[in-house]
Design an enzyme around this catalytic site. Structure first.
Site, PDB file in Angstrom:
ATOM      1  N   GLU A 135      41.873  37.397  36.459  1.00 13.70           N
ATOM      2  CA  GLU A 135      41.126  36.280  35.867  1.00 13.70           C
ATOM      3  C   GLU A 135      41.712  35.912  34.511  1.00 13.70           C
ATOM      4  O   GLU A 135      41.736  34.741  34.127  1.00 13.70           O
ATOM      5  CB  GLU A 135      39.630  36.644  35.775  1.00 13.70           C
ATOM      6  CG  GLU A 135      38.990  36.613  37.167  1.00 13.70           C
ATOM      7  CD  GLU A 135      37.829  37.552  37.373  1.00 13.70           C
ATOM      8  OE1 GLU A 135      37.256  38.073  36.397  1.00 13.70           O
ATOM      9  OE2 GLU A 135      37.481  37.781  38.553  1.00 13.70           O
ATOM     10  N   ASN A 188      33.352  46.808  36.357  1.00 11.96           N
ATOM     11  CA  ASN A 188      33.761  45.655  35.552  1.00 11.96           C
ATOM     12  C   ASN A 188      32.673  44.601  35.660  1.00 11.96           C
ATOM     13  O   ASN A 188      32.579  43.909  36.667  1.00 11.96           O
ATOM     14  CB  ASN A 188      35.106  45.117  36.069  1.00 11.96           C
ATOM     15  CG  ASN A 188      35.547  43.880  35.295  1.00 11.96           C
ATOM     16  OD1 ASN A 188      34.927  43.507  34.303  1.00 11.96           O
ATOM     17  ND2 ASN A 188      36.622  43.246  35.755  1.00 11.96           N
ATOM     18  N   TRP A 189      31.883  44.501  34.605  1.00 10.94           N
ATOM     19  CA  TRP A 189      30.742  43.579  34.639  1.00 10.94           C
ATOM     20  C   TRP A 189      31.161  42.131  34.411  1.00 10.94           C
ATOM     21  O   TRP A 189      30.330  41.226  34.520  1.00 10.94           O
ATOM     22  CB  TRP A 189      29.702  43.996  33.592  1.00 10.94           C
ATOM     23  CG  TRP A 189      28.917  45.215  33.975  1.00 10.94           C
ATOM     24  CD1 TRP A 189      28.943  45.882  35.166  1.00 10.94           C
ATOM     25  CD2 TRP A 189      27.957  45.901  33.157  1.00 10.94           C
ATOM     26  NE1 TRP A 189      28.070  46.936  35.139  1.00 10.94           N
ATOM     27  CE2 TRP A 189      27.454  46.973  33.911  1.00 10.94           C
ATOM     28  CE3 TRP A 189      27.481  45.718  31.844  1.00 10.94           C
ATOM     29  CZ2 TRP A 189      26.492  47.860  33.409  1.00 10.94           C
ATOM     30  CZ3 TRP A 189      26.539  46.598  31.350  1.00 10.94           C
ATOM     31  CH2 TRP A 189      26.042  47.652  32.127  1.00 10.94           C
ATOM     32  N   LYS A 190      32.387  41.897  34.012  1.00 10.87           N
ATOM     33  CA  LYS A 190      32.866  40.535  33.735  1.00 10.87           C
ATOM     34  C   LYS A 190      31.885  39.846  32.761  1.00 10.87           C
ATOM     35  O   LYS A 190      31.377  40.511  31.867  1.00 10.87           O
ATOM     36  CB  LYS A 190      33.058  39.764  35.046  1.00 10.87           C
ATOM     37  CG  LYS A 190      33.981  40.552  36.011  1.00 10.87           C
ATOM     38  CD  LYS A 190      34.410  39.792  37.208  1.00 10.87           C
ATOM     39  CE  LYS A 190      35.295  40.692  38.067  1.00 10.87           C
ATOM     40  NZ  LYS A 190      35.866  39.990  39.228  1.00 10.87           N
ATOM     41  N   SER A 233      36.257  43.264  46.191  1.00  5.47           N
ATOM     42  CA  SER A 233      35.157  43.346  47.171  1.00  5.47           C
ATOM     43  C   SER A 233      34.862  44.781  47.609  1.00  5.47           C
ATOM     44  O   SER A 233      34.561  45.027  48.775  1.00  5.47           O
ATOM     45  CB  SER A 233      35.435  42.444  48.382  1.00  5.47           C
ATOM     46  OG  SER A 233      35.504  41.090  47.970  1.00  5.47           O
ATOM     47  N   HIS A 271      43.820  41.590  33.849  1.00 10.28           N
ATOM     48  CA  HIS A 271      43.021  41.237  35.028  1.00 10.28           C
ATOM     49  C   HIS A 271      43.479  39.863  35.526  1.00 10.28           C
ATOM     50  O   HIS A 271      43.831  38.996  34.729  1.00 10.28           O
ATOM     51  CB  HIS A 271      41.537  41.217  34.657  1.00 10.28           C
ATOM     52  CG  HIS A 271      40.650  41.134  35.854  1.00 10.28           C
ATOM     53  ND1 HIS A 271      40.449  39.966  36.537  1.00 10.28           N
ATOM     54  CD2 HIS A 271      39.949  42.087  36.518  1.00 10.28           C
ATOM     55  CE1 HIS A 271      39.644  40.199  37.568  1.00 10.28           C
ATOM     56  NE2 HIS A 271      39.328  41.481  37.576  1.00 10.28           N
ATOM     57  N   GLY A 316      33.664  44.922  40.824  1.00  8.31           N
ATOM     58  CA  GLY A 316      33.072  43.765  40.149  1.00  8.31           C
ATOM     59  C   GLY A 316      31.626  43.586  40.564  1.00  8.31           C
ATOM     60  O   GLY A 316      30.729  44.285  40.090  1.00  8.31           O
ATOM     61  N   GLY A 317      31.390  42.675  41.498  1.00  6.79           N
ATOM     62  CA  GLY A 317      30.026  42.287  41.900  1.00  6.79           C
ATOM     63  C   GLY A 317      29.102  43.451  42.195  1.00  6.79           C
ATOM     64  O   GLY A 317      27.961  43.484  41.708  1.00  6.79           O
ATOM     65  N   GLU A 342      44.604  44.976  42.499  1.00  6.92           N
ATOM     66  CA  GLU A 342      43.533  44.042  42.859  1.00  6.92           C
ATOM     67  C   GLU A 342      44.154  42.795  43.488  1.00  6.92           C
ATOM     68  O   GLU A 342      44.572  41.880  42.758  1.00  6.92           O
ATOM     69  CB  GLU A 342      42.737  43.624  41.613  1.00  6.92           C
ATOM     70  CG  GLU A 342      42.036  44.762  40.919  1.00  6.92           C
ATOM     71  CD  GLU A 342      40.814  44.285  40.146  1.00  6.92           C
ATOM     72  OE1 GLU A 342      39.759  44.901  40.314  1.00  6.92           O
ATOM     73  OE2 GLU A 342      40.915  43.300  39.395  1.00  6.92           O
ATOM     74  N   GLY A 356      35.946  38.959  44.588  1.00  2.49           N
ATOM     75  CA  GLY A 356      34.759  38.095  44.628  1.00  2.49           C
ATOM     76  C   GLY A 356      34.631  37.282  45.908  1.00  2.49           C
ATOM     77  O   GLY A 356      33.834  36.358  45.985  1.00  2.49           O
TER      78      GLY A 356
END
Ligand code: 13P
Length: 254
Positions: free
Chosen positions: A98, A9-11, A214, A96, A235-236, A168, A174
């Site tokens: 977010e 997930n590149w956001k 994470s 998600h 993610g990251g 999640e 993050g």
């Protein structure tokens, strides 16, 4: 046996040029992987570039980070399932945290999107998870149950089987602080228990449940060898092809 599924997930990151370089590098690292399903979830602006770059690579699919439930029409700024299909998108991440927290998405909104995705043969990756405050109050199971029942309402067994759930925990996203494998397994087992209550046993056993929050090359193996953890939503660490490829490879280990 559930096939593991690992998604990037590149956001709100990655230009077209960066996406192109990422795909070239990933293909070199993962060209022999067929036993894990890999999904790249770019921002809308890079989907076409990623689809094009993946070309005939059968083992890597493209996803989107959101969509609207209507088929077409006057919905400025929104994207429909059929517009995503037009770009060879297979998966769509829905609900998600977010989007729930920053953009006010409720379980009812997520459910409308999930049903619209299935109607267009897009496979949803539906995110659920508690905040730290909810965990500290002992409400993890209550929150997961409400989110699952609300977001997945009205799906038939086939649609449920083709849905991926991503657990999640919001406090792990993050933050560099992943859920421990034991904490994650406990939540995943509860998600599956809820699926057993919502559907027949064979259906509940087939649904894949990813862990997200994470995930890194260093913790991926231990998380994904838990019995109810069927992959990761990253993610990251998914912004770097080397670390993402390491996470995908960790999903192969028994
Ligand atoms: P991080 O891996 O950056 O914690 O993000 C997780 C996530 O939100 C994936 O959807």
């Amino acid at each position: 046996m559930r096939k593991k599924i690992v998604a990037a997930n590149w956001k709100m990151n990655m230009t077209q040029a960066e996406s192109e370089r990422f795909v070239e590098s990933l293909l070199l690292r993962l060209d022999d992987i067929t036993d894990v399903e890999v999904v790249i979830v770019p921002p809308f602006t890079a989907i076409a570039k990623v689809s094009e770059g993946l070309g005939k690579a059968q083992n890597i699919k493209v996803g989107a980070q959101n969509m609207y439930w209507e088929k077409s029409g006057p919905y400025t700024g929104e994207i429909s399932a059929s517009l995503l299909r037009d770009l060879f998108v297979h998966y769509v991440v829905l609900g998600h945290s977010e989007r729930r927290i920053l953009f006010g998405e409720t379980d009812e909104i997520v459910n409308r999107k999930v049903r619209a995705a299935h109607a267009a043969a897009l496979r949803p990756i539906v995110c659920v998870g508690e905040t730290l405050e909810q965990r500290d109050k002992g409400n993890v199971e209550k929150i997961l149950s409400i989110q699952l029942r609300g977001s997945l309402a009205g799906l038939n067994p086939k649609e449920l089987q083709e849905t991926v759930i991503a657990y999640e925990p919001v406090w792990a996203i993050g933050t560099g602080r992943n859920a421990t494998p034991a904490q994650a397994q406990e939540a995943h087992a509860f998600v599956r228990h809820t699926l057993h209550e919502m559907a027949d046993d064979a259906t509940a056993e087939r649904v894949r449940i990813q862990y997200g929050g994470s995930v890194k090359p260093e913790n991926a193996r231990e998380l994904m060898t838990q019995p109810d953890i069927d992959g990761a939503l990253v993610g990251g660490a998914s912004l770097d092809p080397r670390s993402f490829a390491q996470i995908v490879k960790a999903a192969r280990d028994k």
